[in-house]
Design an enzyme around this catalytic site. Structure first.
Site, PDB file in Angstrom:
ATOM      1  N   LYS A 127      -1.169  53.732 -10.283  1.00  0.00           N
ATOM      2  CA  LYS A 127      -1.710  52.668  -9.431  1.00  0.00           C
ATOM      3  C   LYS A 127      -1.440  52.961  -7.956  1.00  0.00           C
ATOM      4  O   LYS A 127      -0.338  53.369  -7.587  1.00  0.00           O
ATOM      5  CB  LYS A 127      -1.051  51.351  -9.862  1.00  0.00           C
ATOM      6  CG  LYS A 127      -1.594  50.086  -9.229  1.00  0.00           C
ATOM      7  CD  LYS A 127      -0.857  48.890  -9.838  1.00  0.00           C
ATOM      8  CE  LYS A 127      -1.348  47.566  -9.266  1.00  0.00           C
ATOM      9  NZ  LYS A 127      -0.615  46.424  -9.871  1.00  0.00           N
ATOM     10  N   SER A 202      -3.698  42.930 -11.372  1.00  0.00           N
ATOM     11  CA  SER A 202      -4.026  43.834 -10.292  1.00  0.00           C
ATOM     12  C   SER A 202      -4.060  45.311 -10.700  1.00  0.00           C
ATOM     13  O   SER A 202      -4.431  46.166  -9.895  1.00  0.00           O
ATOM     14  CB  SER A 202      -3.019  43.652  -9.149  1.00  0.00           C
ATOM     15  OG  SER A 202      -1.701  43.999  -9.564  1.00  0.00           O
ATOM     16  N   SER A 226      -0.030  41.206 -14.079  1.00  0.00           N
ATOM     17  CA  SER A 226      -0.814  42.262 -13.423  1.00  0.00           C
ATOM     18  C   SER A 226      -0.948  43.529 -14.247  1.00  0.00           C
ATOM     19  O   SER A 226      -1.876  44.311 -14.044  1.00  0.00           O
ATOM     20  CB  SER A 226      -0.189  42.617 -12.070  1.00  0.00           C
ATOM     21  OG  SER A 226      -0.340  41.559 -11.164  1.00  0.00           O
TER      22      SER A 226
END
Length: 545
Positions: A127, A202, A226
């Protein structure tokens, strides 16, 4: 605490919001073609990370061949997914060639290598909010325009020491503050099972690549689902560990609050349950990892199973019937195979989790936001009202979700100390009840979310369902979103498996059992399957196929 009247008012406001968002989101979907991803045509993409490491270590396959297969898959699917922020394909290929040369030279003993570098040669995606030296590390922000990591986060460094080869950094919403992965730098990330739908947030970039078969293990983060909501939406595993084992440095956003590390977690994600223990061991602090006893076998006949099918709050929506069915099938499986009669429980305090978890998190020192005056000081803000008005009048290039943080933080900070202490007492009560229930041999099955992946933008009127995930951030327990195949309409299904603190290994054992029983990750349908209208719900992926 909010009374029932206040909660019904909130439900009404969200329902009114739905009247606006739902037609627009459906219209977007109508005018966008449901284009299936290219079929997976390389069997190397259907091995677990554990299996790939074994094959590379024993020179059954070349590391370069594995890395090239994943690079090719990323290039094939990313035009449809839009999940990649920045790649390092050339460096990864060079590192893979070095691995092959080292193995050919005989400098490594395979058994010793398995012990010291258990993921040697395995590709990984990470990420973009996580620091990977030399790569973009800006969490989808438009300000600053760019930010490059000067050094690896500690857990990234440990993974590299275990032998992984980073391929890329993946997309996030701006400052990671949304359940949908969209920003004004990289754009919107799509779901691999239906590109008209969201991959979640996210950690949507990671989940999208994993679900598409373009990654085998991914590194994400979790502060309120997330890592788990995207995992559910994309049909993969997303684990929120027991706090304190992985470290949290090198992440944007971050807070200097001492309680941040209890609420926020680095989240390992993967396609195969087999990889969870090895992955968690590799990422953990060497001085602490032995406390997790990840190598210790779990006798599933001796575990206790508890479950709840719904969040009891009036704020939340009813859980989708196919998600309930997935959980009931799991309960029946443990009864039939192990003679374990799962106990359905009712924990009243869970109905307050939405408010308690939100306020506890928001009362912490500020993390990175769109309101801060300077990059180096998240605590010093510009005016919330003036900054928000700039957005309303189109005077800023930020996306909308991060602006919500300002008003709700101001609300949380305004709550009286007496009311805040009542919330902390509710948290304490929840911790005590779960500790008494789970002890060192119990697992808890619970929905990851009330629904499966939705069309883009629909998260706006589903925000009140955050309690399904924040429950475990609040009470600091390990939990993993586990896939259970596909629903009738082709969307991934699944639910969470949680255990008591330091009992991550129980979660992993149950995840592996569920994968064996119900198939776990299922590849997205290929264009040929889509044209024939084939049902992929019951298809299974054999590791090492």
């Amino acid at each position: 605490m909010w009374g029932k009247f206040s909660k019904y008012v909130m439900r009404t406001l969200v329902w009114l919001l739905r009247l606006t968002v739902w037609p627009y989101s459906r219209l977007m979907a109508v005018f966008r073609k449901k284009t299936p991803l290219p079929a997976i045509d390389n069997n190397l993409l259907l091995h677990s990370a554990t299996s790939l490491a074994d094959k590379i270590r024993n020179r059954e396959v070349c590391c370069e061949e594995v890395v090239q297969a994943y690079i090719a898959r990323v290039k094939a699917v990313n035009p449809l997914l839009n999940a990649v922020v920045q790649d390092r394909f050339e460096q990864a290929l060079q590192e893979a060639r070095t691995v092959d040369l080292q193995l050919a030279s005989g400098v490594y003993n395979p058994d010793q290598l398995k012990k010291d570098r258990p993921l040697f040669g395995v590709p990984i995606t990470i990420k973009e909010s996580i620091a990977v030296q030399g790569m973009s590390h800006n969490a989808g922000r438009v300000k600053p325009k760019e930010r490059v990591a000067a050094a690896d986060a500690s857990f990234v460094r440990r993974l590299k020491e275990a032998g992984v080869i980073p391929l890329l950094v993946s997309n996030t919403p701006e400052v990671c503050m949304s359940w949908e992965t969209y920003n004004n730098v990289t754009g919107r990330t799509n779901n691999p099972y239906d590109i008209r739908r969201t991959a979640g947030g996210s950690s949507g970039g990671e989940a999208s690549l994993l679900g598409a078969g373009a990654s085998v293990i991914g590194l994400a983060s979790d502060i309120g689902g997330s890592g788990r909501i995207p995992a559910l939406f994309c049909g993969v595993y997303g684990h929120k560990p027991t706090p304190g084992y992985t470290g949290i440095d090198g992440h944007i956003p971050v807070s200097e609050d001492p309680d941040w590390a209890n609420f926020f977690s680095i989240a390992p994600m993967c396609r195969y349950a087999e990889d969870l223990p090895l992955y968690m061991r590799s990422i953990s602090d060497p001085e602490k990892r032995d406390f997790l006893r990840l190598d210790e076998p779990v006798d599933l006949k001796k575990i206790k199973v508890y479950y709840m099918e719904e969040d009891p709050s009036v704020l939340t929506n009813k859980v989708h019937p196919e998600l309930k069915t997935a959980m009931r099938r799991a309960v029946a499986h443990f009864a039939n195979k192990y003679n374990i009669i799962a106990q359905e429980v009712s924990i009243k305090e869970i109905e307050e989790v939405f408010q308690v978890a939100g306020v506890v998190m928001l009362r912490m020192k500020s993390c990175h936001t769109v309101y801060q005056k300077t990059e180096d000081n998240p605590e010093e803000w510009n005016s919330v009202i003036l900054t928000y008005m700039k957005y309303v009048f189109g005077c800023t290039n930020h996306t909308h979700p991060p602006f919500v943080y300002g008003p709700i933080k101001k609300y949380a900070d305004s709550i009286s100390d007496k009311e805040f202490q009542e919330m902390l007492q509710t948290k304490k009560t929840l911790i005590e009840k779960f500790d008494d229930m789970l002890k060192d041999d119990g697992v808890f099955l619970y929905p990851t979310f009330h629904d499966m992946t939705n069309f883009h933008l629909q998260f706006y009127y589903k925000l009140l369902n955050i309690g399904y995930c924040t429950l475990f951030n609040l009470i600091e327990l390990p939990t993993c979103s586990c896939p259970t195949g596909l629903a009738k309409d082709g969307r991934p299904t699944g639910f969470q498996v949680a255990a008591n603190k330091h009992q991550d290994r129980l979660v992993f054992a149950v995840a592996k059992e569920l994968e064996s029983a119900f198939g776990g990750w299922v590849p997205p349908p290929s264009p040929l399957q889509a044209s024939k209208g084939e049902d992929t719900t019951d298809k299974r992926v054999v590791q090492g196929a």
